[in-house]
Design a protein around this motif. Structure first.
Motif, short mmCIF file in Angstrom:
data_model
loop_
_atom_site.label_atom_id
_atom_site.label_comp_id
_atom_site.label_asym_id
_atom_site.label_seq_id
_atom_site.Cartn_x
_atom_site.Cartn_y
_atom_site.Cartn_z
N GLY A 76 -8.63 34.55 -5.22
CA GLY A 76 -9.37 34.42 -6.48
C GLY A 76 -9.68 35.78 -7.05
N ALA A 77 -10.95 35.98 -7.44
CA ALA A 77 -11.36 37.23 -8.06
C ALA A 77 -12.35 37.96 -7.18
CB ALA A 77 -11.99 36.95 -9.44
N GLY A 78 -12.44 39.28 -7.35
CA GLY A 78 -13.47 40.06 -6.71
C GLY A 78 -13.18 40.37 -5.25
N LYS A 79 -14.26 40.77 -4.56
CA LYS A 79 -14.16 41.15 -3.16
C LYS A 79 -15.14 40.34 -2.33
CE LYS A 79 -12.48 45.86 -3.86
NZ LYS A 79 -12.72 47.29 -3.59
N ALA A 80 -14.78 40.17 -1.06
CA ALA A 80 -15.59 39.36 -0.14
C ALA A 80 -15.97 40.20 1.08
CB ALA A 80 -14.83 38.11 0.30
N HIS A 81 -17.02 39.79 1.74
CA HIS A 81 -17.46 40.34 3.03
C HIS A 81 -16.31 40.15 4.02
CE1 HIS A 81 -19.43 40.02 6.96
NE2 HIS A 81 -20.56 40.52 6.45
N ALA A 89 -14.46 26.80 -0.49
CA ALA A 89 -14.54 25.97 -1.69
C ALA A 89 -13.88 26.65 -2.88
CB ALA A 89 -16.00 25.65 -2.00
N GLU A 90 -14.12 27.94 -3.02
CA GLU A 90 -13.50 28.67 -4.14
C GLU A 90 -12.00 28.82 -3.93
OE1 GLU A 90 -13.16 31.05 -7.72
OE2 GLU A 90 -14.25 29.29 -6.98
N GLY A 91 -11.57 29.06 -2.70
CA GLY A 91 -10.14 29.16 -2.43
C GLY A 91 -9.41 27.87 -2.75
N LEU A 92 -10.00 26.72 -2.38
CA LEU A 92 -9.38 25.43 -2.70
C LEU A 92 -9.37 25.18 -4.20
CD1 LEU A 92 -10.94 23.17 0.10
CD2 LEU A 92 -8.63 24.13 0.03
N ARG A 93 -10.47 25.54 -4.86
CA ARG A 93 -10.55 25.31 -6.31
C ARG A 93 -9.50 26.11 -7.06
NH1 ARG A 93 -12.73 27.22 -10.99
NH2 ARG A 93 -13.18 29.23 -10.04
N ARG A 94 -9.12 27.24 -6.51
CA ARG A 94 -8.20 28.15 -7.20
C ARG A 94 -6.73 27.78 -7.01
NH1 ARG A 94 -9.49 32.74 -10.56
NH2 ARG A 94 -11.69 33.23 -10.23
N ILE A 95 -6.42 26.84 -6.14
CA ILE A 95 -5.01 26.51 -5.87
C ILE A 95 -4.42 25.84 -7.12
CG2 ILE A 95 -3.44 25.13 -4.48
CD1 ILE A 95 -5.40 25.37 -2.19
N PRO A 96 -3.36 26.40 -7.67
CA PRO A 96 -2.77 25.83 -8.89
C PRO A 96 -2.25 24.41 -8.66
CG PRO A 96 -1.91 28.04 -8.44
CD PRO A 96 -2.66 27.61 -7.22
N ASP A 97 -2.57 23.53 -9.59
CA ASP A 97 -2.05 22.15 -9.61
C ASP A 97 -2.47 21.30 -8.41
OD1 ASP A 97 -0.64 22.84 -11.95
OD2 ASP A 97 1.02 23.64 -10.74
N GLY A 152 -29.31 28.33 3.97
CA GLY A 152 -29.60 29.61 4.60
C GLY A 152 -28.40 30.52 4.69
N ALA A 153 -27.57 30.53 3.66
CA ALA A 153 -26.33 31.31 3.71
C ALA A 153 -26.57 32.74 3.23
CB ALA A 153 -25.26 30.66 2.84
N PRO A 154 -25.95 33.71 3.88
CA PRO A 154 -26.00 35.09 3.39
C PRO A 154 -25.09 35.26 2.18
CG PRO A 154 -24.58 34.96 5.30
CD PRO A 154 -25.18 33.59 5.12
N ARG A 155 -25.19 36.42 1.54
CA ARG A 155 -24.25 36.73 0.46
C ARG A 155 -22.86 36.90 1.07
NH1 ARG A 155 -28.89 39.68 -0.60
NH2 ARG A 155 -29.87 39.24 -2.62
N ALA A 156 -21.87 36.36 0.38
CA ALA A 156 -20.52 36.37 0.94
C ALA A 156 -19.56 37.24 0.16
CB ALA A 156 -19.96 34.95 0.99
N ALA A 157 -19.92 37.61 -1.07
CA ALA A 157 -18.96 38.33 -1.91
C ALA A 157 -19.70 39.11 -2.99
CB ALA A 157 -17.97 37.35 -2.52
N PHE A 172 -16.61 38.42 -7.79
CA PHE A 172 -16.31 37.11 -7.22
C PHE A 172 -17.23 36.04 -7.82
CE2 PHE A 172 -17.43 33.73 -4.31
CZ PHE A 172 -16.23 33.29 -3.79
N THR A 173 -18.52 36.35 -7.88
CA THR A 173 -19.49 35.39 -8.39
C THR A 173 -19.18 35.00 -9.82
OG1 THR A 173 -21.18 36.28 -6.90
CG2 THR A 173 -21.95 35.01 -8.79
N ALA A 174 -18.82 35.98 -10.64
CA ALA A 174 -18.47 35.69 -12.03
C ALA A 174 -17.21 34.83 -12.10
CB ALA A 174 -18.29 36.98 -12.80
N GLY A 175 -16.22 35.16 -11.28
CA GLY A 175 -14.97 34.40 -11.30
C GLY A 175 -15.11 32.99 -10.77
#
Length: 712
Positions: A360-365, A408-416, A427-432, A436-439
């Protein structure tokens, strides 16, 4: 004792006896009320002691009689495949992966219901009084293939002797390989009560909108992800598998819910009972754990597939130690990702270096991204087999929430692919990062934060480093907090890149103490991360310090607020009960008393930030004209003011049924599910505000290793 004629196989060791004609039998299939109409017209097959086959159909009352058969017991089979046009059954029977041998009998049994709402067998079936013999049997007793059917009920009034085995030992009937079905004794009328094929499944809303139902239900599923799968044998070697370990993922879905028994334990150390809201569904619509039958499915042959390999991901080979489970029914694919539970998890969480999120977009931990990559293809393989436009509901706690977000974002980004994902994290930490958040703005994510849970405060927006820079600080943080804090702060300052940023709509549990001394939680959307972070990350970044209110070290000693069964689940339960009562009374979402208590806490926080601002101004050198410090604190103070206004608006908000139950607000099964749920004393709190239940002394929640790696 005189031997019956049908057991005299030989006149002597060379001359077999002639089989005798003249026996008869009759039988009927009935439901728990003694009515056989549900089974009227079903086809059956009878095999007598000489191997003669008889085919017929039950009459409209589920009754059949046969005369002139060979002497001896008769085997009853009702194995005719389903021939109707109901699309869900046809789809299950024809799917490429694990097509199910659904019979006409199974479909009929799924249309019957239990007399007792707990699924216990009835004792006084009217059919019992009219029959020479009466048995309570399962669909699996009458069909050849049964791996996809539930385990037999232990309390059934089943046949007391194994006539099938006796016939095989004496050499009567068909070849032993065909000895499937139920043996009926001759010259008698036998009534067979067929256990309804019903199952319980947790009710999960598929709406985008946040609801109290999903808040509670998915908290339980996220907690279950910490359990083992519980399969015996774990490799699938043998003819069958079972799931005796309680609690375990397999035990919950196969041994309990599939057998119409309510599960309430989702943590191996749990004592306090938390029951999900269940709906009563036809067995084929349950959350499915796929069948294991090496004779029917070649892929089950060792070292092939088995339920644990299909539904349970436990990455020990590549070293990430990521764990998750996945299952589905016709409306939902459920994925639950485990949080930190091992030293390997801890080392991965610690690696806060940012890497590109190539899906997707941005960077992740980087540590979280490695866990996501390990899990990603396992999930894709499952979805490619069993996704038929269901809503993909994903949940996770702690580290599991961070991986769940990337998934969830990786699955959402799969074309078609059209994977319609819905995400709840606890209780989740920041992941990205912020890019990434904007995208990922279109991703529906409800992010649950418990007050003073330290984990959602990390990684701080300024973190971007590798483990070797912060480990010395982490080691000394507890033995020498001041020195450790300074070393940890020096090692964690991000150089370059975008800041870490939370994704999703925050739902925050704010604790309050009621007049009688009991504790409760108010769930709201503050829109201000400083409330969640217990202060100003910018102040920590610039000065190695935080406002007085529950700073990082103080939060670490309140780490029980990060646990599921000790904190998140009770607060979610309390919210569901409170919203149910609010819906019924049409009262406000936040009472005047609650507003007063929370508002007082917000004002205290604001005063602490103001005090910090005055202190910084006093300590600033005379020639320092920078306003950077004040700007950061002023922004936090403004956010607190905005949050207070948002809280005040809740005093006038009224709930509707969809706020509480989501897509099930007007569902046919909801009221029955609620009726079952309220039979448990734990769910019958009558107070105006449903207080958080006090944990028992021995029930402090599963002591998962705190994400200290991510925190520091």
């Amino acid at each position: 004792m005189k031997q019956n004629a049908w057991t005299r196989q030989f006149f002597n060791d060379r001359m077999p006896a002639c089989p005798l004609h003249g026996d008869w039998l009759s039988f009927c299939l009935v439901d728990e009320t003694g009515n056989g109409k549900a089974y009227g017209g079903l086809p059956y097959t009878l095999l007598d002691s000489a191997g003669q086959q008889y085919k017929g159909r039950l009459d409209g009352s589920g009754f059949a009689k046969l005369e002139g058969i060979y002497c001896g017991p008769v085997i009853l089979l009702m194995d005719e495949p389903y021939s109707g046009g109901d699309a869900p059954y046809r789809r299950l029977m024809s799917r490429p992966n694990y097509a199910l041998p659904i019979t006409e009998l199974q479909v009929r049994a799924e249309q019957t219901c239990f007399q007792n709402k707990d699924g216990q067998r009835v004792e006084n079936n009217p059919a019992r009084q009219k029959a020479d013999r009466f048995h309570q049997v399962e669909v699996s007793d009458l069909v050849r293939y049964k791996a996809h059917l539930p385990p037999p009920s232990s309390e059934a009034r089943r046949p007391t002797h194994n006539t099938l085995r006796l016939m095989a030992d004496l050499g009567f009937g068909p070849p032993e390989s065909l000895f499937k079905g139920l043996a009926l004794l001759p010259n008698q009328f036998t009534a067979l009560e067929i256990r309804p094929l019903r199952a319980l499944r947790p009710i999960i809303s598929t709406d985008d909108q946040f609801c109290a139902l999903n808040l509670y239900q998915l908290a339980l599923m996220a907690t279950l992800s910490y359990c083992e799968f519980g399969q015996d044998p774990p490799t699938g070697g043998g003819d069958t598998v079972s799931f005796p370990l309680n609690p375990s993922i397999g035990n919950v879905f196969v041994e309990q819910l599939s057998c119409y028994r309510e599960a309430w334990k989702f943590d191996s150390e749990q004592v306090q009972r938390f029951y999900p809201l269940y709906e009563d569904v036809a067995y084929s619509r349950r959350f499915e754990i796929l069948p294991f039958d090496p004779l029917l499915y070649e892929r089950n042959q060792p070292p092939g597939e088995h339920p644990e390999r299909i539904h349970f991901f436990n990455d020990v080979e590549s070293g990430t130690d990521t764990q998750a489970f996945i299952c589905h029914h016709d409306e939902v694919v459920l994925i639950a990702v485990r949080g930190t539970a091992s030293g390997t998890d801890a080392l991965r969480d610690a690696d806060a270096h940012q890497v590109p999120f190539v899906e997707g977009a941005g960077k992740a931990h980087r540590g979280f991204y490695q866990g996501f990559k390990a899990l990603y293809h396992f999930v894709l393989d499952y979805l490619s087999r069993y996704h038929i436009d269901q809503r993909v509901v994903i949940c996770g706690h702690s580290l599991g929430g961070a991986i769940a977000l990337l998934l969830a974002e990786g699955l959402r980004r799969i074309p078609d692919a059209s994977y319609n994902t819905l995400l709840y994290t606890y209780g989740a930490p920041r992941a990205a990062d912020s890019e990434f958040t904007a995208g990922a703005r279109a991703l529906v994510h409800h992010r649950i934060v418990n007050h003073n849970d330290p984990v959602p405060s990390v990684p701080a927006p300024w973190m971007n480093t590798t483990a070797k820079l912060w480990v010395p600080g982490a080691v000394t943080l507890f033995s020498a907090p001041t020195a450790g804090g300074l070393l940890f702060a020096a090692g964690l300052v991000r150089v370059g890149g975008s800041a870490y940023q939370h994704h999703g709509e925050q739902q925050h549990f704010m604790p309050i103490r009621l007049a009688d001394g009991t504790h409760a939680s108010v769930l709201w959307k503050p829109g201000c991360e400083s409330i969640q972070e217990a202060g100003c990350n910018r102040a920590l970044q610039l000065h190695g310090d935080m406002p007085d209110r529950d700073n990082l070290l103080r939060q670490l000693f309140q780490a029980n607020q990060h646990f599921m069964t000790a904190s998140y689940i009770p607060a979610a339960w309390a919210t569901l009960r409170r919203w149910q009562q609010t819906l019924e009374s049409q009262g406000p979402l936040v009472t005047a008393r609650e507003f007063e208590l929370v508002d007082s806490a917000l004002e205290d926080m604001r005063e602490q930030l103001r005090a910090k601002r005055r202190e910084l101004a006093r300590l600033r050198p005379a020639n320092d004209r920078s306003h950077e410090h004040n700007d950061a604190l002023n922004a936090e103070i403004d956010r607190l003011h905005t949050s207070r206004e948002r809280l005040a608006s809740l005093r006038w908000r009224r709930l509707d049924a969809r706020d509480v139950y989501g897509s099930h607000a007007h569902g046919a099964n909801l009221q029955l599910g609620l009726k079952r749920w309220f039979t448990h004393r734990e769910n019958c709190a009558l107070s105006q505000v449903a207080s958080v239940p006090s944990p028992l002394h021995s029930d402090r929640g599963k002591a998962q290793i705190l994400d200290i790696d991510a925190i520091v």
